[in-house]
Design a protein around this motif. Structure first.
Motif, PDB file in Angstrom:
ATOM      1  N   ARG A 118     -15.513  14.009 -36.272  1.00 34.32           N
ATOM      2  CA  ARG A 118     -16.589  14.983 -36.074  1.00 34.32           C
ATOM      3  C   ARG A 118     -16.976  15.530 -37.438  1.00 34.32           C
ATOM      4  N   GLU A 120     -17.667  18.228 -39.069  1.00 31.25           N
ATOM      5  CA  GLU A 120     -17.609  19.682 -39.011  1.00 31.25           C
ATOM      6  C   GLU A 120     -17.424  20.228 -40.416  1.00 31.25           C
ATOM      7  N   GLY A 125      -6.972  23.319 -40.336  1.00 28.84           N
ATOM      8  CA  GLY A 125      -6.903  22.990 -38.910  1.00 28.84           C
ATOM      9  C   GLY A 125      -8.186  22.419 -38.335  1.00 28.84           C
ATOM     10  N   ARG A 126      -9.198  22.228 -39.166  1.00 28.49           N
ATOM     11  CA  ARG A 126     -10.460  21.655 -38.685  1.00 28.49           C
ATOM     12  C   ARG A 126     -10.900  20.589 -39.677  1.00 28.49           C
ATOM     13  N   TYR A 127     -10.837  19.354 -39.254  1.00 26.44           N
ATOM     14  CA  TYR A 127     -11.084  18.235 -40.156  1.00 26.44           C
ATOM     15  C   TYR A 127     -12.168  17.322 -39.608  1.00 26.44           C
ATOM     16  N   PHE A 130      -9.462  13.538 -37.210  1.00 26.67           N
ATOM     17  CA  PHE A 130      -8.257  14.182 -36.696  1.00 26.67           C
ATOM     18  C   PHE A 130      -7.726  13.346 -35.542  1.00 26.67           C
ATOM     19  N   GLN A 132      -5.948  12.960 -31.791  1.00 27.22           N
ATOM     20  CA  GLN A 132      -5.689  13.597 -30.496  1.00 27.22           C
ATOM     21  C   GLN A 132      -4.809  12.708 -29.632  1.00 27.22           C
ATOM     22  N   ARG A 264     -15.514  25.112 -21.877  1.00 27.49           N
ATOM     23  CA  ARG A 264     -15.098  24.147 -22.879  1.00 27.49           C
ATOM     24  C   ARG A 264     -16.332  23.596 -23.573  1.00 27.49           C
ATOM     25  N   ALA A 286      -6.385  27.129 -30.941  1.00 23.76           N
ATOM     26  CA  ALA A 286      -6.270  26.214 -29.801  1.00 23.76           C
ATOM     27  C   ALA A 286      -5.565  24.936 -30.235  1.00 23.76           C
ATOM     28  N   MET A 287      -4.505  24.609 -29.520  1.00 23.08           N
ATOM     29  CA  MET A 287      -3.835  23.334 -29.801  1.00 23.08           C
ATOM     30  C   MET A 287      -4.483  22.204 -29.011  1.00 23.08           C
ATOM     31  N   GLY A 288      -5.188  22.592 -27.955  1.00 23.27           N
ATOM     32  CA  GLY A 288      -5.878  21.573 -27.181  1.00 23.27           C
ATOM     33  C   GLY A 288      -6.227  22.109 -25.814  1.00 23.27           C
ATOM     34  N   ALA A 311      -6.918  16.827 -24.082  1.00 25.45           N
ATOM     35  CA  ALA A 311      -6.716  16.276 -25.423  1.00 25.45           C
ATOM     36  C   ALA A 311      -6.065  17.359 -26.270  1.00 25.45           C
ATOM     37  N   GLY A 313      -4.612  18.360 -30.171  1.00 18.81           N
ATOM     38  CA  GLY A 313      -4.785  17.988 -31.584  1.00 18.81           C
ATOM     39  C   GLY A 313      -3.452  17.936 -32.310  1.00 18.81           C
ATOM     40  N   ARG A 316      -3.291  20.048 -35.507  1.00 18.45           N
ATOM     41  CA  ARG A 316      -3.214  21.463 -35.173  1.00 18.45           C
ATOM     42  C   ARG A 316      -1.814  21.850 -34.685  1.00 18.45           C
TER      43      ARG A 316
HETATM   44  P1  AMP Z   1     -11.777  19.415 -28.016  1.00 15.63           P
HETATM   45  O1  AMP Z   1     -11.861  17.930 -27.889  1.00 15.63           O
HETATM   46  O2  AMP Z   1     -12.879  19.992 -28.836  1.00 15.63           O
HETATM   47  O3  AMP Z   1     -11.548  20.098 -26.732  1.00 15.63           O
HETATM   48  O4  AMP Z   1     -10.475  19.697 -28.897  1.00 15.63           O
HETATM   49  C1  AMP Z   1      -9.187  19.593 -28.393  1.00 15.63           C
HETATM   50  C2  AMP Z   1      -8.210  19.834 -29.520  1.00 15.63           C
HETATM   51  O5  AMP Z   1      -8.384  18.840 -30.527  1.00 15.63           O
HETATM   52  C3  AMP Z   1      -8.407  21.146 -30.264  1.00 15.63           C
HETATM   53  O6  AMP Z   1      -7.777  22.212 -29.622  1.00 15.63           O
HETATM   54  C4  AMP Z   1      -7.748  20.831 -31.577  1.00 15.63           C
HETATM   55  O7  AMP Z   1      -6.334  20.902 -31.491  1.00 15.63           O
HETATM   56  C5  AMP Z   1      -8.149  19.403 -31.802  1.00 15.63           C
HETATM   57  N1  AMP Z   1      -9.368  19.358 -32.624  1.00 15.63           N
HETATM   58  C6  AMP Z   1     -10.661  19.402 -32.217  1.00 15.63           C
HETATM   59  N2  AMP Z   1     -11.507  19.316 -33.263  1.00 15.63           N
HETATM   60  C7  AMP Z   1     -10.716  19.222 -34.359  1.00 15.63           C
HETATM   61  C8  AMP Z   1     -10.984  19.103 -35.748  1.00 15.63           C
HETATM   62  N3  AMP Z   1     -12.208  19.049 -36.236  1.00 15.63           N
HETATM   63  N4  AMP Z   1      -9.921  19.037 -36.602  1.00 15.63           N
HETATM   64  C9  AMP Z   1      -8.645  19.081 -36.143  1.00 15.63           C
HETATM   65  N5  AMP Z   1      -8.351  19.183 -34.840  1.00 15.63           N
HETATM   66  C10 AMP Z   1      -9.355  19.251 -33.955  1.00 15.63           C
END
Ligand code: AMP
Length: 423
Positions: A118, A120, A125-127, A130, A132, A264, A286-288, A311, A313, A316
């Motif tokens: 993604r 971003e 913690g935001r890459y 990443f 899952q 979500r 959020a860990m997931g 899912a 992360g 994370r």
């Molecule tokens: P999501 O698919 O957006 O519901 O994300 C589920 C989990 O994936 C999140 O809680 C994070 O642990 C992890 N996650 C989502 N986006 C990222 C990101 N850009 N970098 C690292 N971990 C991520």
């Protein structure tokens, strides 16, 4: 390309190299996930890293930020629009339908561990790339499967050493009266507060009003604190489903905290929505999470196929474990310290014997001095050092040193395996 003028190339922005010692914990966590999921009947599945862009546009949804702002899309040499997957569920559901797994025994239960992409703004913690791990149970809307999925996620996180809080909500179903009726109530509320919302959230009133609960903007968050919540507007079928999910979780002893403002970030969710959060991660706590996606299959042109999944992360989770000072378990049980002629050869034989017996063993191959090897032994995380000097070699023994207590004793080399196993 990421390079300083004439300097060495570096990894692209928002990506990480996973190297020792962190790579041990990484790999251990992914393995623990697979073991936990497979013990609950979820079979491994791998889908392509890139898919037709349309899969995510139609599946994840055109009003989600993931699709509108964050996708790595490109045209291949054949002029096809492809996208590096930003999430795992759409690809798994596509694969199930394409290969007719849903015509066999239901539910189809699969798990995956995959890289996601993604675009971003990178931060801790935001890459942009990443990893899952996740599971999907497809083919039934029975609330017992919701509880199973949630419990499996909770148990995995707890066995990794985390103590997450489970946030739980139901966001209704678009085909049911609840969401349609609620949408109008929410839109009316948002219209009445339009001027107070952050400008980027105002357009959501028309595209996806529910998503305003997901806003990170302070102005919007303040408005949403008094917004009507969907759980007060669920139709009887959705309310019944939600009550049943909670009853199953109670029976399983899984604690949850009801969070009526939890929605979500992806468009496909229906009914059950949940998230695992843990303090210590700051704003990225959020860990997931996951939820039900009963309409997703039809959105991507498939047969009706209700499903639920999550899912988590890995990046994370590891950050959170670090924050809480939770160490990984070292894989090396014994480090063999070899001194003098012939000792390395014997240490290699001993290490191999231990490895064949399922014991983690390592040794020095570079003829370091005693001090250097003891340092390596400590660095390896091993519980024991087995010292093999000229005296020991001549006697067919080793000096077994407990690296925690400092106690040591000579033992026959043939007893090494049983002594280490006994701890
Ligand atoms: P999501 O698919 O957006 O519901 O994300 C589920 C989990 O994936 C999140 O809680 C994070 O642990 C992890 N996650 C989502 N986006 C990222 C990101 N850009 N970098 C690292 N971990 C991520």
């Amino acid at each position: 390309m990421t390079a300083n003028e004439g300097g060495a190339l570096r990894a692209p922005k928002g990506t990480n190299d996973i190297l020792p010692p962190d790579s041990f914990r990484w790999e251990g966590l992914v393995r623990l996930a697979g073991d936990t999921f497979e013990r609950a009947g979820y079979a491994p599945a791998e889908t392509p890293t890139f898919e037709d862009t349309a899969l995510f546009e139609r599946g994840v949804g055109n009003t989600s930020e993931v699709v509108t702002k964050q996708m790595y899309s490109f045209e291949d040499l054949g002029g096809r629009s492809l996208t590096l997957r930003p999430e795992g569920t759409a690809g798994v559901v596509r694969a199930v339908i394409e290969h007719n797994l849903h015509r066999g025994a239901l539910p189809v239960k699969l798990h995956y561990g995959s890289w996601m992409f993604r675009q971003e703004r990178p931060q801790r913690g935001r890459y942009r790339q990443f990893f899952q791990v996740g599971i999907e149970a497809m083919g039934t809307d029975s609330p017992s499967v919701d509880a199973e999925v949630i419990e499996v996620g909770d148990r995995f996180l707890r066995s990794a050493g985390a103590t997450p809080t489970l946030l739980l909500n139901s966001i209704g179903h678009p085909a049911a009266d609840c969401k349609i009726g609620y949408n109008q109530v929410l839109v009316d509320f948002l219209r009445a507060h339009e001027g107070e919302l952050a400008p980027e959230d105002r357009k959501r009133i028309d595209t996806n009003p529910l998503r305003t609960f997901d806003s990170k903007e302070a102005a919007t968050i303040a408005v949403m604190a008094s917004a009507p919540v969907i759980t007060d507007h669920l139709c009887s079928a959705c309310a019944e489903h939600f009550e049943a999910v909670k009853a199953h979780l109670d029976a399983l002893g899984v604690d949850y905290s009801l969070e009526p403002r939890l929605v979500r970030g992806l468009d496909y969710y229906t009914r059950t929505a949940f998230e695992f959060v843990w303090s210590g991660l700051g704003s990225q706590n959020a860990m997931g999470g996951g939820g039900r996606y009963d309409g997703l299959s039809e959105m991507i042109g498939g047969d009706p196929l209700p499903g639920i999944g999550f899912a988590l992360g890995v990046d994370r989770i590891l950050l959170a474990l670090d924050e809480h000072g939770i160490q990984g378990r070292p894989k090396i049980d014994v480090y063999l310290v070899a001194q003098g002629d012939g000792a390395v050869a014997e240490a290699l034989v001993l290490a191999t014997r231990l490895r064949r017996a399922g014991i983690g063993a390592d040794l020095d191959h570079t003829m370091r001095g005693m001090k250097g090897q003891m340092k390596e032994a400590a660095r390896s995380g091993a519980r024991f050092a087995a010292i093999l000097g000229p005296d020991e070699l001549a006697a067919g023994e080793v000096t077994l040193r407990d690296l925690t207590s400092g106690e040591q004793q000579r033992v026959p080399a043939t007893d090494l395996e049983s002594r280490v196993k006994a701890g």
